[in-house]
Write an enzyme that holds these catalytic residues in place. Sequence first.
Site, PDB file in Angstrom:
ATOM      1  N   SER A 186       0.832  -1.197   0.000  1.00  0.00           N
ATOM      2  CA  SER A 186       0.000   0.000   0.000  1.00  0.00           C
ATOM      3  C   SER A 186       0.874   1.257   0.000  1.00  0.00           C
ATOM      4  CB  SER A 186      -0.950  -0.033   1.198  1.00  0.00           C
ATOM      5  OG  SER A 186      -1.882   1.019   1.150  1.00  0.00           O
ATOM      6  N   ASP A 221      -2.818   5.982  -3.521  1.00  0.00           N
ATOM      7  CA  ASP A 221      -1.682   5.306  -2.898  1.00  0.00           C
ATOM      8  C   ASP A 221      -1.189   4.200  -3.835  1.00  0.00           C
ATOM      9  OD1 ASP A 221      -3.821   3.563  -2.610  1.00  0.00           O
ATOM     10  OD2 ASP A 221      -3.278   2.925  -0.604  1.00  0.00           O
ATOM     11  N   ASP A 274      -1.457   0.897  -4.196  1.00  0.00           N
ATOM     12  CA  ASP A 274      -2.318  -0.139  -4.762  1.00  0.00           C
ATOM     13  C   ASP A 274      -3.702   0.382  -5.124  1.00  0.00           C
ATOM     14  OD1 ASP A 274      -3.000   0.091  -2.016  1.00  0.00           O
ATOM     15  OD2 ASP A 274      -3.855  -1.915  -1.996  1.00  0.00           O
ATOM     16  N   ASP A 334      -6.253   1.793  -3.572  1.00  0.00           N
ATOM     17  CA  ASP A 334      -7.486   1.615  -2.804  1.00  0.00           C
ATOM     18  C   ASP A 334      -7.762   2.824  -1.907  1.00  0.00           C
ATOM     19  OD1 ASP A 334      -5.626   1.203  -0.773  1.00  0.00           O
ATOM     20  OD2 ASP A 334      -6.582  -0.599   0.008  1.00  0.00           O
TER      21      ASP A 334
END
Length: 477
Positions: A100, A241, A243, A245
């Site tokens: 992340s 960010d 990834d 999400d």
Amino acid sequence: MSSLKFGTSGLRGLVTDLVGQPSFAYAAAFFASVGKEAGASREVVIGHDLRNSSPEIAATVAMAAAAAGLTAIHCGPLPTPALALEARRRGSCAVMVTGSHIPEDRNGLKFYRADGEITKADEAAILAALGEVATGAPLPSNIPDVPANQEPDAIARYRRRYLDAIKADALSGQKIAVYQQSSVARDLLIDVLAGFGASAVPIGRSESFVPIDTEAHRPEDVAFIRDVMASGDFDALVTTDGDADRPLIADGTGRIVRGDVLGLITARYLGADTVVVPVTAGSAIERAGGFQRVWRTKVGSPFVITGMEQAARDGAKVVCGFEANGGFLLGSDCPIGDKVLPALPTRDAVLPILATLAAMREAAMPLADLVVALDVGETASNRLPNVAAERSGAFLRQLTDEAFRRDFLRPVGVPQAVDEQDGVRIGLEGERTIHFRASGNAPELRCYAEAKSAEAAESLVRWGLSAAAAVMDGNAE
């Protein structure tokens, strides 16, 4: 001692502690416990972010899947919510290799069942299976670079999810800066925004990993965004960010909009009747949202998901959730005009980006003015590092005592409503709150505050951390 541990969203730790045997063992433990219900196809979909270590770890996860008798379907680099959507479509489990927003020397694994994110109970089941798997399933020596089974269309289906549900001209006339950095959604964002009529301009692309945290902004990112928007060329700036999400959106002045405010705007745009948020989200959600019900939970998407499920059982029609970091979860199918956006109960960055920009266009006002109209106030947060759980726990227990709480807070106000779900969140007069909680990822005590002005919120946090440290020091004497 290994740095690997489950936090508020998946397993994380140092790359050196995760590559090789550990990633094989954790994936195998997932397949042996939670992931054993992988559906009739016996498949697992695997994706990863753009960190240098992620493809190797994804290949190791695929080998663990093969050892468990599952077919690994490799989706390559893609947003975590896109992988979750593909898992739902196939009725399979999924593993996303991502750290992340944390630095590149760290990485992690996010596990999904066919119906969505794993729960805290599932985490316990994985840990229970880990010891046996770690000793009984050594790492094979011939791990392939790339799993053989490929799924190139998962991103296209994720993109289509939005293009099929939101009107085609929703962003017409807008000029949006897309801060690409190393987000796994950096090219997807350009395509999606352009698909709704916006002029999407890529900026700041990086071939090395950039740890964008949508809550704790790096000074260099704040300065970069401010300088880009100072030109006056753009209506807003968007990014995610690592990834994808969690979203980040800056208004035309270069000011970054808080994640919970993005969630509030998105929930209003979707016409949600019930929203589920952690206790760290701002109280403007109750004051300005116009929702039938606001449900607060502990910090972490598994708790938000559990709350959304309960709200649906209680009869909520359009239920959603979001976190203070901006990640938005759709807990039910959502009508948008004569179309329907299907449920996707996992954190997503694309939906709040689209909804916020569309709401701005519908209101015919700059994003900064839209936020002002909501009267969301200001927030601040900080932490005391290196605070052992025993010390923070003792302090938090003291705060649950009414007499102690009243005396402790006397210098800043009179305590009102109290929420003890995750730490102790206390309302004060003047639409202020102060919230203390122990971190779920590190030995530290965190303090959050709300107030009418940024200065007042920051002052309340400074006082809170100083006063808490004095109490904990006194407890140790």
